[in-house]
Design a protein around this motif. Sequence first.
Motif, mmCIF file in Angstrom:
data_model
loop_
_atom_site.group_PDB
_atom_site.id
_atom_site.type_symbol
_atom_site.label_atom_id
_atom_site.label_comp_id
_atom_site.label_asym_id
_atom_site.label_seq_id
_atom_site.Cartn_x
_atom_site.Cartn_y
_atom_site.Cartn_z
ATOM 1 N N PRO A 83 0.804 -1.221 0.000
ATOM 2 C CA PRO A 83 0.000 0.000 0.000
ATOM 3 C C PRO A 83 0.839 1.274 0.000
ATOM 4 O O PRO A 83 0.469 2.267 -0.624
ATOM 5 C CB PRO A 83 -0.815 -0.126 1.294
ATOM 6 N N HIS A 84 1.974 1.270 0.710
ATOM 7 C CA HIS A 84 2.793 2.479 0.772
ATOM 8 C C HIS A 84 3.330 2.835 -0.615
ATOM 9 O O HIS A 84 3.335 4.005 -1.010
ATOM 10 C CB HIS A 84 3.954 2.281 1.749
ATOM 11 N N ASN A 85 3.770 1.830 -1.368
ATOM 12 C CA ASN A 85 4.199 2.076 -2.745
ATOM 13 C C ASN A 85 3.039 2.593 -3.586
ATOM 14 O O ASN A 85 3.199 3.531 -4.382
ATOM 15 C CB ASN A 85 4.745 0.790 -3.384
ATOM 16 N N TYR A 86 1.887 1.952 -3.434
ATOM 17 C CA TYR A 86 0.708 2.359 -4.207
ATOM 18 C C TYR A 86 0.375 3.825 -3.956
ATOM 19 O O TYR A 86 0.162 4.604 -4.887
ATOM 20 C CB TYR A 86 -0.482 1.473 -3.826
ATOM 21 N N ARG A 87 0.352 4.218 -2.677
ATOM 22 C CA ARG A 87 0.029 5.598 -2.336
ATOM 23 C C ARG A 87 1.059 6.574 -2.910
ATOM 24 O O ARG A 87 0.719 7.634 -3.438
ATOM 25 C CB ARG A 87 -0.048 5.761 -0.815
ATOM 26 N N GLU A 88 2.332 6.198 -2.807
ATOM 27 C CA GLU A 88 3.387 7.074 -3.308
ATOM 28 C C GLU A 88 3.246 7.271 -4.820
ATOM 29 O O GLU A 88 3.365 8.389 -5.334
ATOM 30 C CB GLU A 88 4.748 6.454 -2.981
ATOM 31 N N ILE A 89 2.985 6.199 -5.534
ATOM 32 C CA ILE A 89 2.830 6.273 -6.985
ATOM 33 C C ILE A 89 1.612 7.112 -7.358
ATOM 34 O O ILE A 89 1.670 7.941 -8.279
ATOM 35 C CB ILE A 89 2.714 4.843 -7.576
ATOM 36 N N LYS A 90 0.505 6.934 -6.654
ATOM 37 C CA LYS A 90 -0.709 7.701 -6.970
ATOM 38 C C LYS A 90 -0.539 9.183 -6.643
ATOM 39 O O LYS A 90 -1.080 10.046 -7.350
ATOM 40 C CB LYS A 90 -1.909 7.114 -6.223
ATOM 41 N N VAL A 91 0.219 9.507 -5.590
ATOM 42 C CA VAL A 91 0.525 10.909 -5.298
ATOM 43 C C VAL A 91 1.333 11.506 -6.445
ATOM 44 O O VAL A 91 1.058 12.622 -6.910
ATOM 45 C CB VAL A 91 1.294 11.042 -3.964
ATOM 46 N N TRP A 92 2.324 10.773 -6.915
ATOM 47 C CA TRP A 92 3.150 11.261 -8.019
ATOM 48 C C TRP A 92 2.309 11.479 -9.282
ATOM 49 O O TRP A 92 2.445 12.492 -9.983
ATOM 50 C CB TRP A 92 4.294 10.295 -8.286
ATOM 51 N N GLU A 93 1.421 10.540 -9.571
ATOM 52 C CA GLU A 93 0.555 10.688 -10.752
ATOM 53 C C GLU A 93 -0.331 11.929 -10.630
ATOM 54 O O GLU A 93 -0.489 12.694 -11.600
ATOM 55 C CB GLU A 93 -0.305 9.434 -10.926
ATOM 56 N N LYS A 94 -0.886 12.146 -9.444
ATOM 57 C CA LYS A 94 -1.738 13.320 -9.240
ATOM 58 C C LYS A 94 -0.933 14.605 -9.376
ATOM 59 O O LYS A 94 -1.387 15.593 -9.971
ATOM 60 C CB LYS A 94 -2.411 13.267 -7.862
ATOM 61 N N ALA A 95 0.266 14.606 -8.807
ATOM 62 C CA ALA A 95 1.120 15.787 -8.880
ATOM 63 C C ALA A 95 1.437 16.133 -10.328
ATOM 64 O O ALA A 95 1.427 17.307 -10.725
ATOM 65 C CB ALA A 95 2.399 15.562 -8.078
ATOM 66 N N CYS A 96 1.719 15.125 -11.131
ATOM 67 C CA CYS A 96 2.032 15.360 -12.542
ATOM 68 C C CYS A 96 0.822 15.906 -13.293
ATOM 69 O O CYS A 96 0.964 16.751 -14.184
ATOM 70 C CB CYS A 96 2.531 14.073 -13.196
ATOM 71 N N GLU A 97 -0.363 15.434 -12.939
ATOM 72 C CA GLU A 97 -1.586 15.949 -13.559
ATOM 73 C C GLU A 97 -1.800 17.419 -13.220
ATOM 74 O O GLU A 97 -2.285 18.203 -14.037
ATOM 75 C CB GLU A 97 -2.794 15.139 -13.097
ATOM 76 N N LEU A 98 -1.406 17.811 -12.011
ATOM 77 C CA LEU A 98 -1.665 19.172 -11.527
ATOM 78 C C LEU A 98 -0.615 20.189 -11.982
ATOM 79 O O LEU A 98 -0.845 21.386 -11.884
ATOM 80 C CB LEU A 98 -1.754 19.158 -10.006
ATOM 81 N N GLY A 99 0.542 19.716 -12.451
ATOM 82 C CA GLY A 99 1.529 20.640 -12.994
ATOM 83 C C GLY A 99 2.794 20.763 -12.165
ATOM 84 O O GLY A 99 2.930 20.187 -11.082
ATOM 85 N N TRP A 100 3.740 21.539 -12.699
ATOM 86 C CA TRP A 100 5.082 21.609 -12.146
ATOM 87 C C TRP A 100 5.117 22.065 -10.690
ATOM 88 O O TRP A 100 5.937 21.586 -9.900
ATOM 89 C CB TRP A 100 5.955 22.517 -12.992
ATOM 90 N N GLU A 101 4.257 23.004 -10.293
ATOM 91 C CA GLU A 101 4.274 23.468 -8.899
ATOM 92 C C GLU A 101 4.029 22.323 -7.939
ATOM 93 O O GLU A 101 4.502 22.342 -6.798
ATOM 94 C CB GLU A 101 3.224 24.562 -8.687
#
Length: 204
Positions: A83-101
């Motif tokens: 789960p910790h890997n899953y959460r980390e990956i999904k945070v990264w995906e969301k961050a990329c969707e939201l942009g460089w900031e």
Amino acid sequence: MSQNYSDILTEEGRQFIEELSTALKNGNSIEPIVEEYGITEFQGGSGGRKILPLPDPLVKDESLGEPDSGSFFVVKLSGEPLPHNYREIKVWEKACELGWEHESLFAPIHAWDEEEYKWLIMRRVTPVSPHQGDIAYILSGQEYVYDPEAPEQMEERLNDQGWTVEDVEMNVGIVEGGICMMDYGGVDREDNPIELPDWMETEE
């Protein structure tokens, strides 16, 4: 959008990760594998997860940049779906969707196991500790930067961009001169929380 560059590994690199994951699944020591490559496990792995430098020769040359220290990447892995890997990956995906900031708040994830989330490959960063003479890093021989203000600054940046965070203190690092979260399984979006898939719920 984030992209899973799962082909950055050489064939030997894939075998390296598979051997480590199999050893962890079977409850065996990973020391023989680690010693073969002359690397040392990093401090901070928990919940069955190991964090190791990924030797540069196991990565295709075109995927390597100039490392801040040691290898260019680290691998975070387990013997089971994590789960910790899953959460980390999904945070990264969301961050990329939201942009460089948003992307700039996190150490980049370059590749991952998209079937079971047993492993991910992340850009290596230099850890930041708010404790001068941090004994954990000293004993492991791991380079770190002392900055007592970094955790508070990191939390403020995350909150300003709509992220919540748990346990920020020992999870801040430096990459390319800026601070970022190097472990962000405890980060989430206030307006769109990450939910684990049903098949993984029982693994946490």
